[in-house]
Design a protein around this motif. Sequence first.
Motif, PDB file in Angstrom:
ATOM      1  N   THR A  39       0.843  -1.200   0.000  1.00  0.00           N
ATOM      2  CA  THR A  39       0.000   0.000   0.000  1.00  0.00           C
ATOM      3  C   THR A  39       0.874   1.245   0.000  1.00  0.00           C
ATOM      4  O   THR A  39       0.622   2.207  -0.736  1.00  0.00           O
ATOM      5  CB  THR A  39      -0.922   0.010   1.232  1.00  0.00           C
ATOM      6  N   PHE A  40       1.919   1.224   0.804  1.00  0.00           N
ATOM      7  CA  PHE A  40       2.877   2.328   0.836  1.00  0.00           C
ATOM      8  C   PHE A  40       3.459   2.581  -0.553  1.00  0.00           C
ATOM      9  O   PHE A  40       3.524   3.717  -1.026  1.00  0.00           O
ATOM     10  CB  PHE A  40       3.994   2.004   1.830  1.00  0.00           C
ATOM     11  N   LEU A  41       3.889   1.502  -1.219  1.00  0.00           N
ATOM     12  CA  LEU A  41       4.530   1.659  -2.529  1.00  0.00           C
ATOM     13  C   LEU A  41       3.549   2.192  -3.565  1.00  0.00           C
ATOM     14  O   LEU A  41       3.908   3.033  -4.401  1.00  0.00           O
ATOM     15  CB  LEU A  41       5.118   0.326  -2.985  1.00  0.00           C
ATOM     16  N   LYS A  42       2.302   1.718  -3.528  1.00  0.00           N
ATOM     17  CA  LYS A  42       1.301   2.191  -4.477  1.00  0.00           C
ATOM     18  C   LYS A  42       1.010   3.675  -4.288  1.00  0.00           C
ATOM     19  O   LYS A  42       0.835   4.417  -5.264  1.00  0.00           O
ATOM     20  CB  LYS A  42       0.016   1.376  -4.327  1.00  0.00           C
ATOM     21  N   ILE A  43       0.967   4.121  -3.053  1.00  0.00           N
ATOM     22  CA  ILE A  43       0.721   5.543  -2.793  1.00  0.00           C
ATOM     23  C   ILE A  43       1.941   6.372  -3.184  1.00  0.00           C
ATOM     24  O   ILE A  43       1.814   7.436  -3.806  1.00  0.00           O
ATOM     25  CB  ILE A  43       0.327   5.757  -1.322  1.00  0.00           C
ATOM     26  N   ALA A  44       3.143   5.881  -2.877  1.00  0.00           N
ATOM     27  CA  ALA A  44       4.366   6.586  -3.273  1.00  0.00           C
ATOM     28  C   ALA A  44       4.471   6.693  -4.789  1.00  0.00           C
ATOM     29  O   ALA A  44       5.003   7.675  -5.318  1.00  0.00           O
ATOM     30  CB  ALA A  44       5.591   5.882  -2.706  1.00  0.00           C
ATOM     31  N   GLY A  45       3.928   5.675  -5.491  1.00  0.00           N
ATOM     32  CA  GLY A  45       3.979   5.664  -6.947  1.00  0.00           C
ATOM     33  C   GLY A  45       2.768   6.260  -7.619  1.00  0.00           C
ATOM     34  O   GLY A  45       2.608   6.150  -8.837  1.00  0.00           O
ATOM     35  N   THR A  46       1.889   6.880  -6.847  1.00  0.00           N
ATOM     36  CA  THR A  46       0.669   7.566  -7.315  1.00  0.00           C
ATOM     37  C   THR A  46      -0.359   6.618  -7.920  1.00  0.00           C
ATOM     38  O   THR A  46      -1.267   7.049  -8.619  1.00  0.00           O
ATOM     39  CB  THR A  46       0.980   8.696  -8.322  1.00  0.00           C
ATOM     40  N   LEU A  47      -0.232   5.314  -7.649  1.00  0.00           N
ATOM     41  CA  LEU A  47      -1.236   4.373  -8.141  1.00  0.00           C
ATOM     42  C   LEU A  47      -2.494   4.396  -7.273  1.00  0.00           C
ATOM     43  O   LEU A  47      -3.574   4.013  -7.727  1.00  0.00           O
ATOM     44  CB  LEU A  47      -0.664   2.952  -8.162  1.00  0.00           C
TER      45      LEU A  47
END
Length: 221
Positions: free
Chosen positions: A49-57
């Motif tokens: 979830t962190f990575l998706k938010i950091a990647g604007t997904l």
Amino acid sequence: MNAIIELKDIKRDFLVGNETVHALRGVSFAIQPGEFVTIMGTSGSGKSTFLKIAGTLEKPDTGAVFLNGIQINGLSQKKICKIRQKKIGFIFQQYQLLPEYTIWDNVCMPLYIAHTVPDKAYIRQLLEKVGLWDRNGDYPDQLSGGEQQRVAIARAMAAKPGVILADEPTGNLDYQTGQEIMKLICASRELYRQTIVMVTHDMDSANYADRIMYMEDGALR
């Protein structure tokens, strides 16, 4: 030096049945240009979830996401997509190659989606770098898992992004192949001067990073 990605007090909840799951509980994070940071944690800790938010997904419920100093999560979805296509490359655990397309077309897919003409010399360089130029006309089901992940790495770099986000890039690979993939990621980082954020539960992979952080129960430390 300004952070290339910065998250401030990010919160994200999900409703599972009648229960609210607090995936991220006020996470703040910053990474400098050229840095390689690994986020470690067990399954369900909030890493993906962190990575998706950091990647604007995905958008957070509350908090702010900045890319090169610009707050992203206040923009329209169309603007966010355009920024993501130019600035961020993704490496996924499941490779997510399109079986009906050749290796060449899979690598070029981010450019096709952005209606951008591929730089053929650069795409060839990428495929040579990952050792698959001679397989560029083959299809994903003709490749091993390690070879498919190498294609995914080349695809992530096709648009010459400044940031690579990797979600368990060695999770489906045996130890030796996983180490080869990590060495390739590091070599590509040096060659193309990229910033890397990787989430993993594997310490052998994590140790390639400049900095290791830990995610536990939606909190980063």
